[in-house]
Design a protein around this motif. Structure first.
Motif, PDB file in Angstrom:
ATOM      1  N   TYR A  86     -16.456 -49.457 -10.260  1.00  0.00           N
ATOM      2  CA  TYR A  86     -16.117 -48.486 -11.308  1.00  0.00           C
ATOM      3  C   TYR A  86     -17.084 -47.308 -11.286  1.00  0.00           C
ATOM      4  CZ  TYR A  86     -15.014 -47.204 -16.257  1.00  0.00           C
ATOM      5  OH  TYR A  86     -14.653 -46.573 -17.416  1.00  0.00           O
ATOM      6  N   THR A  87     -18.379 -47.602 -11.287  1.00  0.00           N
ATOM      7  CA  THR A  87     -19.376 -46.527 -11.363  1.00  0.00           C
ATOM      8  C   THR A  87     -19.444 -45.714 -10.069  1.00  0.00           C
ATOM      9  OG1 THR A  87     -21.105 -48.120 -10.756  1.00  0.00           O
ATOM     10  CG2 THR A  87     -20.780 -47.689 -13.095  1.00  0.00           C
ATOM     11  N   ALA A  88     -19.022 -46.307  -8.938  1.00  0.00           N
ATOM     12  CA  ALA A  88     -19.003 -45.567  -7.674  1.00  0.00           C
ATOM     13  C   ALA A  88     -17.727 -44.745  -7.504  1.00  0.00           C
ATOM     14  CB  ALA A  88     -19.136 -46.538  -6.499  1.00  0.00           C
ATOM     15  N   THR A  89     -16.646 -45.135  -8.168  1.00  0.00           N
ATOM     16  CA  THR A  89     -15.336 -44.504  -7.966  1.00  0.00           C
ATOM     17  C   THR A  89     -15.120 -43.314  -8.886  1.00  0.00           C
ATOM     18  OG1 THR A  89     -14.417 -46.638  -7.275  1.00  0.00           O
ATOM     19  CG2 THR A  89     -12.834 -44.944  -7.924  1.00  0.00           C
ATOM     20  N   PHE A  90     -15.632 -43.399 -10.107  1.00  0.00           N
ATOM     21  CA  PHE A  90     -15.390 -42.349 -11.097  1.00  0.00           C
ATOM     22  C   PHE A  90     -16.702 -41.643 -11.419  1.00  0.00           C
ATOM     23  CE2 PHE A  90     -12.518 -45.963 -11.897  1.00  0.00           C
ATOM     24  CZ  PHE A  90     -11.334 -45.367 -11.487  1.00  0.00           C
ATOM     25  N   VAL A 115     -18.637 -41.058 -13.742  1.00  0.00           N
ATOM     26  CA  VAL A 115     -19.239 -41.398 -15.035  1.00  0.00           C
ATOM     27  C   VAL A 115     -20.745 -41.481 -14.827  1.00  0.00           C
ATOM     28  CG1 VAL A 115     -17.243 -42.551 -16.045  1.00  0.00           C
ATOM     29  CG2 VAL A 115     -18.734 -43.832 -14.522  1.00  0.00           C
ATOM     30  N   THR A 116     -21.506 -41.072 -15.847  1.00  0.00           N
ATOM     31  CA  THR A 116     -22.957 -40.983 -15.722  1.00  0.00           C
ATOM     32  C   THR A 116     -23.635 -41.522 -16.978  1.00  0.00           C
ATOM     33  OG1 THR A 116     -23.202 -38.813 -16.773  1.00  0.00           O
ATOM     34  CG2 THR A 116     -22.609 -38.828 -14.425  1.00  0.00           C
ATOM     35  N   ALA A 117     -24.959 -41.498 -16.941  1.00  0.00           N
ATOM     36  CA  ALA A 117     -25.740 -41.924 -18.105  1.00  0.00           C
ATOM     37  C   ALA A 117     -25.533 -40.985 -19.290  1.00  0.00           C
ATOM     38  CB  ALA A 117     -27.222 -41.989 -17.741  1.00  0.00           C
TER      39      ALA A 117
END
Length: 418
Positions: free
Chosen positions: A130-134, A136-138
């Motif tokens: 999920y975090t590698a595909t989209f 999205v950040t801190a």
């Protein structure tokens, strides 16, 4: 607590829920979330099935051990309070990917909740993907708005924690009406939201552009159509829409689809598998041709471990190709492969339905209804109301006069609202 144990987390929406889950995992034990809003009898059956070593209270009310658990701890978080003096914490127990992380419960044909055992590995794999595909950040703001005993809550919870992003937790009042929920999303400036198509319809009366900060909406739990995507694009002009497909047995979503323009009467495809996972359409054990109807089967090394009470229906199977660690899960959903490789949903092979994003087996409701002393037989089926929402309708044969209110009360004491 330690590896191999389970802690029952008596869940109420708030920071203490997060604390209870993380504290349990630090010991090496697994957790199971029990929604305090669910009927007491259902919670008792789940606690009994778990054989939990600890009962963690996250709410302000008196502890409700249901007579099953020897040890009760209250988990309290007070915003703004300084750290209280306490003994040095026990050393954190490192988790292996194969260790049990949680037990989630879903609908069963007998009316008794069915426990699904999930390990750390599939949950960690999904968070990594999920975090590698989209993008999205801190700096993103996530909402913890899924049902408290519904396994998508783990997606709401762990993805922002992995990122170091903010996790915003609505109160019960913030979810009570479309206006209250919309106002909360706007006030908290939520940028990433996981929700079901029925929740989109719930919000459909809100004004245009009322969610200007929303960047991503991830949708799952039910068939997604063009009407829902149009509502979200009207509410949040800059939103990117992503469809997720999965079941409690396939944490968290084994398939996804980036949503483009969709006609009002058109359904969004389920898509294709995430990294390491395939979405198959089989007729028996043979792959279906493009356009041919078959059962949707997930092939992956990242499935749930299985059920607490075994697998009498044979939903899980070894991979025929013999790849190490890879298994199959027969979803019971029907579908077709399109020529571009994506899969579209085409109904169920059994009677299971989705009600407000929750999996419900009408046979389980029938079983509970027949347990009423006045009922000699019953049948339950899915119907649609004037707005297109799926509801359950029941017919009962009774041995003595009984009111609908009495039967509703009997069901409400034993089954969740959906």
């Amino acid at each position: 607590l330690g590896r191999g144990d389970v802690a029952a987390v008596h869940a109420e929406r708030g920071p203490a829920l997060v604390t209870a889950v993380l504290a349990t995992l630090r010991t090496g034990a697994a957790f199971a979330l029990l929604d305090r809003a669910h009927p007491r009898e259902r919670r008792r059956l789940i606690a009994e099935a778990l054989g939990a070593r600890a009962w963690l209270e996250t709410g302000a009310d008196a502890p409700q051990t249901l007579g099953t658990t020897p040890e009760v701890a209250r988990v309290v978080t007070a915003p703004g309070a300084g750290p209280a003096p306490r003994p040095a914490p026990a050393a954190e127990v490192p988790a292996h990917p194969a260790d049990t992380a949680y037990v989630a419960f879903t609908s069963g044909t007998t009316g008794t909740p069915k426990g699904v055992v999930g390990a750390h590995g599939p949950l960690a794999h999904f968070a990594d993907w999920y975090t590698a595909t989209f993008d999205v950040t801190a700096g993103d703001r996530f909402a913890l708005s899924s049902g408290l005993s519904h396994d998508p809550l783990l997606r709401d919870l762990f993805v922002p924690l992995v990122l170091g992003a903010r996790l915003h937790i609505p109160g019960a009042g913030d979810l009570a009406t479309p206006e209250a929920y919309g106002a909360w999303l706007r006030r908290e400036r939520i940028t990433v939201l996981h929700l079901t198509p029925p929740t989109v319809r719930f919000l459909s009366g809100l004004g245009d552009g009322c969610l200007p900060d929303l960047r991503y909406a991830f949708l799952g739990g039910d068939v997604l159509g063009g009407r829902e995507t149009a509502v979200l694009r009207r509410l949040a002009p800059d939103v990117r829409l992503v469809g997720f497909y999965g079941a409690t047995e396939t944490p968290q979503a084994p398939a996804w689809h980036p949503v483009g323009e969709t006609a009002p009467d058109e359904s969004v495809p389920l898509g294709r598998g995430i990294d390491g996972t395939q979405l198959l359409v089989l007729r028996g054990t043979t792959p279906a041709a493009a356009g041919e109807l078959g059962e949707i089967v997930v092939r992956s090394p990242y499935l749930a471990d299985g059920y607490l009470d075994g697998d009498p229906q044979g939903r899980f199977a070894v991979d025929p190709a013999g790849r190490p660690g890879v298994r199959l899960y027969r979803t019971g959903d029907l579908g077709r492969h399109r020529t571009d490789g994506t899969v579209v949903f085409a109904g169920r092979a059994d009677r299971q339905v989705k009600v407000r994003g929750h999996r419900v087996d009408p046979a389980g409701v029938e079983h509970v209804l027949r347990a009423h002393p006045a009922v000699t037989d019953a049948v339950v089926t899915a119907v649609r109301d004037a707005t297109g929402e799926t509801l359950l309708a029941a017919w009962a044969v009774t041995g003595r006069p009984v009111t609908g209110e009495e039967l509703r009360a009997h069901l409400a004491e034993r089954l969740p609202a959906a």
